[in-house]
Design an enzyme around this catalytic site. Structure first.
Site, PDB file in Angstrom:
ATOM      1  N   GLU A 213     -21.448   9.871  21.132  1.00 24.57           N
ATOM      2  CA  GLU A 213     -20.105   9.290  21.296  1.00 24.57           C
ATOM      3  C   GLU A 213     -20.032   8.377  22.516  1.00 24.57           C
ATOM      4  O   GLU A 213     -19.447   7.294  22.463  1.00 24.57           O
ATOM      5  CB  GLU A 213     -19.050  10.398  21.416  1.00 24.57           C
ATOM      6  CG  GLU A 213     -18.898  11.254  20.170  1.00 24.57           C
ATOM      7  CD  GLU A 213     -18.619  10.447  18.921  1.00 24.57           C
ATOM      8  OE1 GLU A 213     -18.026   9.371  19.017  1.00 24.57           O
ATOM      9  OE2 GLU A 213     -19.039  10.889  17.835  1.00 24.57           O
TER      10      GLU A 213
ATOM     11  N   PRO B 245       0.822  -1.214   0.000  1.00 24.82           N
ATOM     12  CA  PRO B 245       0.000   0.000   0.000  1.00 24.82           C
ATOM     13  C   PRO B 245       0.857   1.266   0.000  1.00 24.82           C
ATOM     14  O   PRO B 245       2.048   1.203   0.334  1.00 24.82           O
ATOM     15  CB  PRO B 245      -0.807  -0.106   1.297  1.00 24.82           C
ATOM     16  CG  PRO B 245      -0.392  -1.342   1.981  1.00 24.82           C
ATOM     17  CD  PRO B 245       0.660  -2.025   1.197  1.00 24.82           C
TER      18      PRO B 245
HETATM   19  P1  ADP Z   1       5.905   4.307  -0.884  1.00 22.50           P
HETATM   20  O1  ADP Z   1       6.936   4.441  -1.952  1.00 22.50           O
HETATM   21  O2  ADP Z   1       5.703   2.915  -0.396  1.00 22.50           O
HETATM   22  O3  ADP Z   1       4.604   4.959  -1.206  1.00 22.50           O
HETATM   23  P2  ADP Z   1       7.792   5.919   0.522  1.00 22.50           P
HETATM   24  O4  ADP Z   1       8.965   5.044   0.478  1.00 22.50           O
HETATM   25  O5  ADP Z   1       7.769   7.030  -0.460  1.00 22.50           O
HETATM   26  O6  ADP Z   1       6.449   5.089   0.388  1.00 22.50           O
HETATM   27  O7  ADP Z   1       7.635   6.463   1.991  1.00 22.50           O
HETATM   28  C1  ADP Z   1       7.348   7.793   2.260  1.00 22.50           C
HETATM   29  C2  ADP Z   1       8.040   8.222   3.518  1.00 22.50           C
HETATM   30  O8  ADP Z   1       7.485   7.580   4.657  1.00 22.50           O
HETATM   31  C3  ADP Z   1       9.503   7.885   3.543  1.00 22.50           C
HETATM   32  O9  ADP Z   1      10.263   8.873   2.951  1.00 22.50           O
HETATM   33  C4  ADP Z   1       9.795   7.771   5.024  1.00 22.50           C
HETATM   34  O10 ADP Z   1      10.029   9.040   5.581  1.00 22.50           O
HETATM   35  C5  ADP Z   1       8.486   7.258   5.586  1.00 22.50           C
HETATM   36  N1  ADP Z   1       8.512   5.810   5.769  1.00 22.50           N
HETATM   37  C6  ADP Z   1       7.698   4.927   5.168  1.00 22.50           C
HETATM   38  N2  ADP Z   1       7.961   3.677   5.586  1.00 22.50           N
HETATM   39  C7  ADP Z   1       8.986   3.763   6.453  1.00 22.50           C
HETATM   40  C8  ADP Z   1       9.721   2.799   7.220  1.00 22.50           C
HETATM   41  N3  ADP Z   1       9.456   1.481   7.168  1.00 22.50           N
HETATM   42  N4  ADP Z   1      10.713   3.255   8.020  1.00 22.50           N
HETATM   43  C9  ADP Z   1      10.995   4.571   8.081  1.00 22.50           C
HETATM   44  N5  ADP Z   1      10.346   5.510   7.391  1.00 22.50           N
HETATM   45  C10 ADP Z   1       9.340   5.132   6.581  1.00 22.50           C
HETATM   46 ZN    ZN Z   2     -21.165   7.502  15.550  1.00 21.22          ZN
END
Ligand code: ADP
Ligand code: ZN
Ligand code: MG
Length: 651
Positions: A456, A234
């Site tokens: 709520e 995702p």
């Molecule tokens: P995708 O390519 O799967 O859509 P990204 O690699 O672009 O996601 O992730 C976006 C940002 O979210 C990364 O630059 C990082 O800052 C953060 N992030 C996502 N997953 C991780 C993870 N497992 N560990 C550390 N940072 C993460």
């Molecule tokens: Zn509700």
């Protein structure tokens, strides 16, 4: 099911995604160097050159004088340069400088004239320039052209870097060149340790790194490392990050391009770009090619040959050809990422192409804690942060969302003028990222606020009074900008929950109907606030029959199939119309039954309901502990608590 934990109520726009505030990487976006800069530089240069040349371009003023005037100046020793010809004397004065040139008639044969001038200290020159030198004129006319040409070449280079739709303007040479950015080892700088959690994915990718380090080990035995590896998961789970980490670990050039960048303005350019990319890679081998969002070009091709996207198909065909063509033992590894693996053309997934899949899943409880910690390193944090409780409160959050949370917390700390981020900043940022900002001014009338409070607490009480239901983490009636007027945050005790029993699902439905039930019980009327609850309850109930086989009547028969597991997936019906009707009836009956159950629970605990609502109404936000302590306390203790609450808010 992970996202079903929180109940968002009174959604103004039920179609609006509740998890949409989290797409960035949690940092401020880097502004693109605008083309404007080139305009400004060119303009400044032009101005500068103009002011430098301008003095030389100034027309000289030529003044005719009488001979006697010349003699007067001569006697004052004011004459500077003198040019003599047969009929005229051209001269300049010390007092007026070289830009003013005087001319006077010459009295022929006046003896002693030259001698007199000489004695007066005049300098004889061959020619006193009276007009602008042609060199300056040429320079003055050519420079703007030179500048324009330089500027044009910069501009076209910029435009061809901008990718789709931009190529080809002015700089025709840029067309068909791939836009792949080459990152050097020190440029990505990302290592596996920067990717928190995702142990499985890292393990699978480590093999690729090892191959790039010692290809001989593999080649000697005859083992072929897979040419293509597909990262699947995702959005925001760190696919791009993992690819960069592979490059960082392997210490080789890294070509990174997004699938959409292949799709060009001109037909055939995408294919040319693919060719160019592989050519570049072959020169730089060993190296890694990373195609992000490969679904942009890798979608299933049309079989009917009508209305297909020819350009995309050509590009895909070229990619397939190139992947077959290159020699895997040379050390070119192709990584690609997608969040729609099911939409990819099967030809891409065939052995010899992207035959290895690395799943990159949403982080579990432990993963969330680790991701929070990784990103917290870049931010000044108070010493006593409890990351576990933060991670617990956001089941289903992606890595990108968690990174965003840390940044939001840091922003909030800055706003409050504090030097360090504290626990409250983080807790607040969960809500910011997950449910939108707190609305500044309260738009609710008191009556509405009361209705929301009962609604709520209705959810929370039904949840708490059922055995298998998750305890309440937080109830709030402060409106969010996302449109939710209040929400009840539920947390699974053991963090993530992969298996749910039939009873748990039924209880979940009852909990979802609890809000509406409380409104009915107290106000004898109902509001629009339950739309989100209704949607969720129906979804669960339907899934119980059509997907999970949780009924006697339909047994273990799938009545619906999910199309795409990664994007929430649309469902397509896989049963007869008659069965469909039966399912509908069963869904209605189930929801009705749970609704009745919720109503009964609230009716039996009416006094507690009133007490908790009073408390919530005054404090606007209550924690799970406060809620439970009121719920579990004895009668007089409740009164005490209510009294305390009342005196808190100075009645
Ligand atoms: P995708 O390519 O799967 O859509 P990204 O690699 O672009 O996601 O992730 C976006 C940002 O979210 C990364 O630059 C990082 O800052 C953060 N992030 C996502 N997953 C991780 C993870 N497992 N560990 C550390 N940072 C993460
Ligand atoms: Zn509700
Ligand atoms: Mg990505």
């Amino acid at each position: 099911m992970a996202n079903l934990g929180n109940i968002f109520d009174y959604q103004n726009d039920p179609n609006k995604s509740k998890y949409d505030g989290s797409k960035g990487n949690g940092r401020f976006p880097k502004p693109n160097k605008p083309i404007m800069i080139y305009y400004i530089v060119a303009l400044l240069l032009l101005l500068l050159i103009n002011t430098m040349i301008f003095p030389y371009l100034k027309e000289k003023s030529i003044i005719s004088t009488s001979y006697s005037e010349f003699l007067t100046e001569l006697d004052k020793s004011n004459v500077n340069q003198v040019e003599l010809d047969d009929t005229t004397i051209t001269y300049t004065l010390k007092s007026t400088g070289e830009d003013t040139v005087y001319k006077t008639g010459r009295i022929n044969n006046y003896f002693g004239e030259v001698d007199r001038m000489y004695k007066a200290g005049a300098n004889f020159t061959e020619e006193i320039p009276t007009s602008v030198s042609p060199i300056w004129l040429i320079l003055y006319n050519l420079l703007p052209f030179i500048l324009l040409m330089w500027f044009g070449s910069r501009l076209s280079r910029r435009i061809s870097q901008m990718g789709p739709g931009g190529g080809g303007f002015m700089g025709m040479s840029g067309i068909g060149k791939s836009n792949a950015k080459v990152y050097d080892k020190d440029k990505t700088g990302v290592k596996f340790k920067d990717v928190a959690g995702e142990e499985e994915a890292k393990e699978l990718l480590a093999e690729i790194v090892d191959f790039l380090h010692n290809p001989k080990k593999y080649n000697d035995i005859g083992a072929k490392i897979p040419k293509g590896t597909l990262l699947v998961g995702p959005p925001g789970t760190g696919k791009t990050l993992l690819a960069k980490a592979v490059a960082g670990e392997a210490d080789v050039p890294f070509f990174s391009i997004s699938g959409s960048e292949f799709v060009e303005l001109y037909v055939g350019m995408g294919a040319a770009k693919v060719r160019d990319l592989f050519k570049q890679a072959q020169e730089k081998a060993p190296c890694i090619i990373f195609i992000d969002e490969i679904d942009a070009i890798g979608k299933k091709r049309n079989s009917n040959g009508m209305g297909g996207n020819d350009e995309r198909e050509q590009t895909l065909n070229q990619l397939l050809t190139e992947m077959d063509g290159f020699d895997g033992s040379k050390g070119i590894i192709i990584l690609a990422a997608t969040n729609q693996p099911d939409s990819l053309d099967p030809a891409l997934l065939r052995p010899g192409r992207f035959d290895r899949r690395v799943p990159v899943e949403l982080p579990d409880m432990q993963g969330r804690v680790e991701i929070l910690k990784v990103h917290a390193k870049d931010v000044k944090m108070a010493g006593n942060i409890n990351f576990d409780s933060i991670a617990k409160a956001c089941p289903g959050a992606s890595g990108a969302e968690l990174a965003n949370m840390i940044n939001e917390a840091a922003l909030r700390a800055v706003k409050a003028g504090r030097e360090r981020v504290n626990q409250q900043d983080l807790e607040e940022s969960i809500e910011v990222v997950m449910a939108g900002y707190k609305k500044k001014n309260n738009v609710l009338t008191n009556k509405e606020k009361l209705i929301v409070a009962y609604h709520e607490v209705g959810h929370a009480m039904v949840a708490a009074m059922q055995n298998n239901s998750a305890p309440v983490h937080k109830i709030t009636i402060i409106p969010r900008t996302s449109g939710a007027l209040g929400y009840t945050m539920q947390v699974e005790e053991d963090g993530n929950h992969y298996l749910m029993s039939k009873e748990e699902l039924e209880n979940k439905i009852a909990t979802l109907t609890g809000g509406r039930a409380a409104e009915e019980l107290i106000f004898k009327s109902i509001t629009t606030g339950a739309s989100n609850d209704i949607e969720q309850a129906t979804k669960i109930a339907r899934a119980m029959f059509t997907q999970y086989g949780m009924s006697e009547d339909f047994d273990m028969v799938a009545l619906q199939t999910q199309n795409n597991a990664y994007l929430g997936g649309d469902m397509s019906i896989a049963c007869s119309e008659e069965t469909q009707k039966n399912v509908d009836d069963a869904v209605i009956a189930l929801v009705k039954e749970q609704h009745r159950k919720a109503y009964k629970i609230l009716e039996e605990n009416l006094m507690k309901l009133h007490e908790i609502v009073k408390y919530l109404y005054e404090k606007e936000t209550i924690t799970g502990e406060e809620f439970m302590s009121i719920l579990n306390s004895k009668e007089n203790a409740i009164e005490e608590q209510a009294k305390n609450a009342a005196s808190d808010s100075t009645v």
